[in-house]
Design a protein around this motif. Structure first.
Motif, mmCIF file in Angstrom:
data_model
loop_
_atom_site.group_PDB
_atom_site.id
_atom_site.type_symbol
_atom_site.label_atom_id
_atom_site.label_comp_id
_atom_site.label_asym_id
_atom_site.label_seq_id
_atom_site.Cartn_x
_atom_site.Cartn_y
_atom_site.Cartn_z
ATOM 1 N N MET A 1 0.825 -1.207 0.000
ATOM 2 C CA MET A 1 0.000 0.000 0.000
ATOM 3 C C MET A 1 0.861 1.261 0.000
ATOM 4 S SD MET A 1 -3.290 0.056 -0.124
ATOM 5 C CE MET A 1 -4.075 -1.337 -0.922
ATOM 6 N N SER B 1 0.988 4.083 -3.067
ATOM 7 C CA SER B 1 0.693 5.494 -2.826
ATOM 8 C C SER B 1 1.755 6.417 -3.424
ATOM 9 C CB SER B 1 0.572 5.754 -1.314
ATOM 10 O OG SER B 1 -0.525 5.041 -0.771
ATOM 11 N N ASN B 2 2.913 5.865 -3.740
ATOM 12 C CA ASN B 2 3.978 6.655 -4.366
ATOM 13 C C ASN B 2 4.101 6.376 -5.868
ATOM 14 O OD1 ASN B 2 5.223 8.116 -2.083
ATOM 15 N ND2 ASN B 2 5.633 6.066 -1.307
ATOM 16 N N PRO C 1 -5.529 2.777 1.721
ATOM 17 C CA PRO C 1 -5.356 4.135 1.211
ATOM 18 C C PRO C 1 -5.252 4.273 -0.300
ATOM 19 C CG PRO C 1 -3.287 3.305 2.073
ATOM 20 C CD PRO C 1 -4.324 2.265 2.380
ATOM 21 N N TYR C 2 -5.264 3.167 -1.031
ATOM 22 C CA TYR C 2 -5.119 3.267 -2.489
ATOM 23 C C TYR C 2 -6.206 2.426 -3.150
ATOM 24 C CZ TYR C 2 -2.455 4.535 -6.620
ATOM 25 O OH TYR C 2 -2.056 5.119 -7.798
ATOM 26 N N ARG D 1 -7.237 7.045 5.289
ATOM 27 C CA ARG D 1 -6.338 7.865 4.476
ATOM 28 C C ARG D 1 -6.525 7.544 3.006
ATOM 29 N NH1 ARG D 1 -2.809 6.977 8.983
ATOM 30 N NH2 ARG D 1 -2.060 8.957 9.825
ATOM 31 N N ILE D 2 -6.205 8.534 2.192
ATOM 32 C CA ILE D 2 -6.094 8.336 0.750
ATOM 33 C C ILE D 2 -4.703 8.801 0.345
ATOM 34 C CG2 ILE D 2 -6.939 9.021 -1.527
ATOM 35 C CD1 ILE D 2 -9.703 9.313 -0.363
ATOM 36 N N GLY D 3 -3.957 7.913 -0.262
ATOM 37 C CA GLY D 3 -2.608 8.265 -0.671
ATOM 38 C C GLY D 3 -1.707 8.536 0.510
ATOM 39 N N ARG D 4 -0.719 9.422 0.285
ATOM 40 C CA ARG D 4 0.282 9.691 1.312
ATOM 41 C C ARG D 4 -0.126 10.777 2.291
ATOM 42 N NH1 ARG D 4 5.196 11.409 -2.127
ATOM 43 N NH2 ARG D 4 3.498 12.248 -3.373
#
Length: 756
Positions: free
Chosen positions: A406, A410-411, A433-434, A517-520
């Protein structure tokens, strides 16, 4: 004829002052009645109910309006009446319970429905939804503005036994308490003393979200239209939604010290709570040093049942640190709910995967990238992946765990991911988150076959799906992180006692903390969060105990605990033995007596009762010094009759290291009390553990009346070996009508000294 309007107005005004507005205001109530109590003078229960309503009418009000008469799902009626009339009705012969009418919609937390709690019959109507019972919660405080803590629909002031106050401190004005939150206190002197430089506030307000979650799970009010970012949408409600809450904040930033915990429990006992719910861990220390052990013994002495979480240190055995005999220790299981994303391949095949991605991401007909040599989804691999694609990740390649995948996603610049994984821990957490779905290896093979056979493979993913029922997994299953017995502080009594829902439970939360969370760098907040752990299981039992206390106010804590344990179900919703999340059969060291069944506990047939003196005798048998013993039982009691054979609804036979190779005989003596309907006869069935013989005498118990007690003995003979370290069985008493099945587990276990 003409009327003097001024005199009429004066007369009406006088009536207004003479009749209390609050007592004459009418509400709709559902009344539960004992139909066999109907006097013979009435030809039908309809006439009986009508007669009762006429007799309680308070002039000049119109007669209470009978809305419905129920005679199939349960016996009773619904009526529009005042609180004063309701109180008079409660004194009528045959009255069982009453509760305010309220909207019934699909369940968000799911657990009340999973536990078969219904407004039409069973323990909810029989207990008035827990009305009149006070649950004291020792935790991180409460967020009082959350809708779950509204007092809408709760009639009357706090119970007369309540002696507490609303002293919430900074940012917690006393006006924030109500008929639901009747008390709030905080305890921080210990943690301040341990770190004088720490900035610990003087408030009962929740700073973590854990306390609000626990409180609403036990006794949250009805709240419509809640969800976790679209998952599990419906109506949230606690197990005992009409019970009152008394909140004792003794944890700060998710941690605390023993002195504050002890003070909180001590105050809860003084305030007059009925149930204490404690979802926190403790160090591995002796019973005479543990504040949880000492304080919970004092609570039992005052007639208060204490419920505690087993801990989240599984799946190994001996991970329950506090095997406190006089507290109910609760394990965590799954529920029959699956959060899903529907993965549709370009050839039309649809696969149901797992996801809690907290948004409706647009993933429609996106190219699928499947490369057998690049399936670990490491950061280096994802850096080479084409943009705006769905990449297939296999976490077992290179032992890449889900969190690492994950983080790497996200990156990256890919659109979404299909993650092939077999980690059961994934299904305990809400972090996703992704955009993506988790699928099994078998489902992954279908994806691989399609991707390799197609010149331009594509796929779509639909998020925010909630699936209920037996598929794709049977429920409940024992959560792999739930701590297992035997309890380290005392092995002679089976712990945990029973299991309750504890995986991804939706309940109230701190509205200003990160829930997803979504992404970083996108943090999301919500009023309702999905949390997992035995912390979430414990308040389910606290709520169920509150329902039993409301339905049977004369029952002792031991009787309530016995009813919950002997009616617990060792089978899942496919009628097979409850399993671990890895598929193996769970043992009583993980699930205790089984999964709680509150409706059956309402009418258990027989109970194993135990007095405070019985607990004293147990403590006196533990080979403690006099001072150690007195730390627990105080000087109020003497050790004149020490006995380790507590009248408990389970059996444990230990194999000590010095006994290995011998054939041992152990006899247990138990006393059961008939709490069914009058005379009854019970016969026993014994499921003997492996390599063990077990005999019960007598094999039949005949009760001539209600609340009569009978004794029996269980003698087991077994070879003291540890080739099979833990062997399980059961004693089951069934009545002649087939209505009651009173089950107690047996464990033959190797003691801890075999492993030193």
């Amino acid at each position: 004829m003409e009327f003097d309007t001024s005199k009429t107005a004066l007369f009406l005004l006088l009536c207004f002052f003479l009749v209390d507005g609050s007592s004459s205001q009418r509400s709709t109530y559902i009344i539960h009645m004992d139909k066999p109590s109907m006097p013979k003078a009435f030809s039908s229960h309809h006439f009986w109910y009508s007669s009762i309503l006429k007799s309680v009418n308070q002039a000049p009000n119109p007669n209470p309006k009978l809305l419905y008469v129920y005679d199939h799902a349960f016996h009773g009626f619904s009526v529009s009446m005042s609180e004063t009339e309701l109180e008079l009705l409660k004194a009528s012969p045959g009255f069982v319970s009453a509760y305010p009418d309220s909207a019934v919609t699909p369940d968000t937390t799911r657990t009340p429905d999973f536990l078969s709690l219904s407004p039409a019959s069973g323990i909810w109507p029989a207990s008035g939804y827990g009305n009149g019972v006070i649950i004291g919660v020792i935790d991180t405080g409460i967020w009082p503005e959350n809708p779950s803590f509204s007092d809408r629909g709760i009639a009357g002031p706090a119970p007369v036994k309540w002696r507490g106050v609303c002293s919430g401190g900074d940012g917690f004005n006393s006006s924030l308490c109500n008929k639901k939150i009747i008390g709030a206190r905080y305890f921080n002197q210990g943690i301040k003393a341990s770190d004088p430089t720490s900035a610990v506030p003087d408030t009962a307000r929740d700073d973590d979200g854990h306390g609000s979650h626990v409180s609403s799970t036990a006794a949250g009010n009805f709240v419509e239209g809640v969800s976790f970012f679209g998952y599990a949408r419906g109506t949230a409600r606690g197990v005992a939604p009409r019970a009152r809450l008394a909140v004792y904040k003794a944890l700060w930033g998710g941690s605390g010290v023993s002195s504050d915990i002890l003070a909180a429990i001590d105050q809860a006992v003084a305030d007059g709570v009925d149930i204490i719910s404690i979802s926190l861990g403790a160090q591995e220390i002796e019973l005479y040093e543990s504040p949880l052990s000492i304080a919970s013994f004092g609570a039992r002495e005052k007639g208060i049942l204490v419920c505690m979480s087993a801990g989240n240190r599984g799946p190994s055995v001996r991970t329950i640190r506090s095997g406190i005999p006089w507290a109910v220790i609760v394990a965590a299981g799954t529920v029959d709910r699956w959060f899903a994303g529907n993965l549709t391949l370009g050839d039309g095949k649809t696969i149901t995967g797992w996801t809690t991605f907290p948004a409706s991401a647009i993933v429609r007909n996106v190219p699928v990238v499947y490369n057998q040599s690049l399936s670990g989804c490491t950061a280096a691999e994802l850096a080479e992946a084409p943009e705006n694609t769905i990449i297939v990740c296999h976490t077992t390649i290179g032992n890449t765990d889900f969190d690492t995948v994950m983080g790497a996603l996200s990156n990256s610049n890919v659109k979404a991911a299909i993650i092939i994984a077999e980690e059961t821990s994934i299904f305990r957490f809400n972090t996703f988150p992704y955009p993506g779905v988790v699928i099994t290896a078998a489902q992954g093979q279908q994806v691989a076959d399609y991707a390799l056979a197609s010149a331009a493979p594509t796929a779509s993913i639909d998020f925010k799906q909630t699936i209920l029922g037996k598929e794709p997994r049977a429920a409940p299953a024992l959560s792999d992180d739930s701590s297992r017995g035997p309890g380290r502080s005392y092995e002679g009594i089976l712990k945990p006692d029973l299991m309750a829902p504890g995986v991804l439970i939706l309940a109230a939360f701190h509205p200003h903390l990160t829930a997803a969370r979504i992404g970083r760098n996108i943090d999301l907040a919500t009023d309702y969060n999905l949390l997992s752990g035995t912390s979430m299981a414990c308040p389910h039992i606290s709520g169920a105990a509150a329902l039993l206390k409301a339905a049977h106010p004369d029952w002792s804590p031991a009787a309530i605990q016995s009813a919950l344990m002997t009616t617990a179900n060792p089978l899942d919703n496919t009628k097979q033995p409850i399993r671990e999340q890895d598929g193996s059969v769970a043992s009583p060291l993980g699930i205790g007596s089984g999964h709680v069944d509150p409706n059956r506990a309402l009418d258990p047939g027989l109970v194993y009762d135990a007095s405070v003196q019985d607990l004293v005798n147990l403590v006196c048998s533990m080979n403690f010094t006099r001072n150690q013993t007195q730390t627990i039982i105080r000087s109020s009691y003497s050790c004149s009759n020490p006995s380790s054979d507590l009248n408990y609804p389970s059996f444990v036979a230990l194999i000590r290291a010095a006994e290995i190779g011998r054939t041992l005989t152990r006899t247990f003596r138990r006393r059961v009390t008939n709490v069914g309907n009058g005379a009854a006869a019970y016969k026993v069935a014994v499921e003997a553990p492996v390599n063990t013989t077990a005999v019960v005498r007598p094999q039949t118990l005949v009760f001539g009346k209600n609340y009569e007690s009978k004794s029996y003995s269980l003698t087991i003979r077994y070879k003291a070996d540890i080739e099979i370290q833990h062997r399980e069985g059961a004693v089951i008493w069934s009545d002649q009508t087939g209505k009651y099945r009173v089950r107690s587990p047996i464990m033959v276990s190797a003691a801890a000294d075999n492993f030193e």
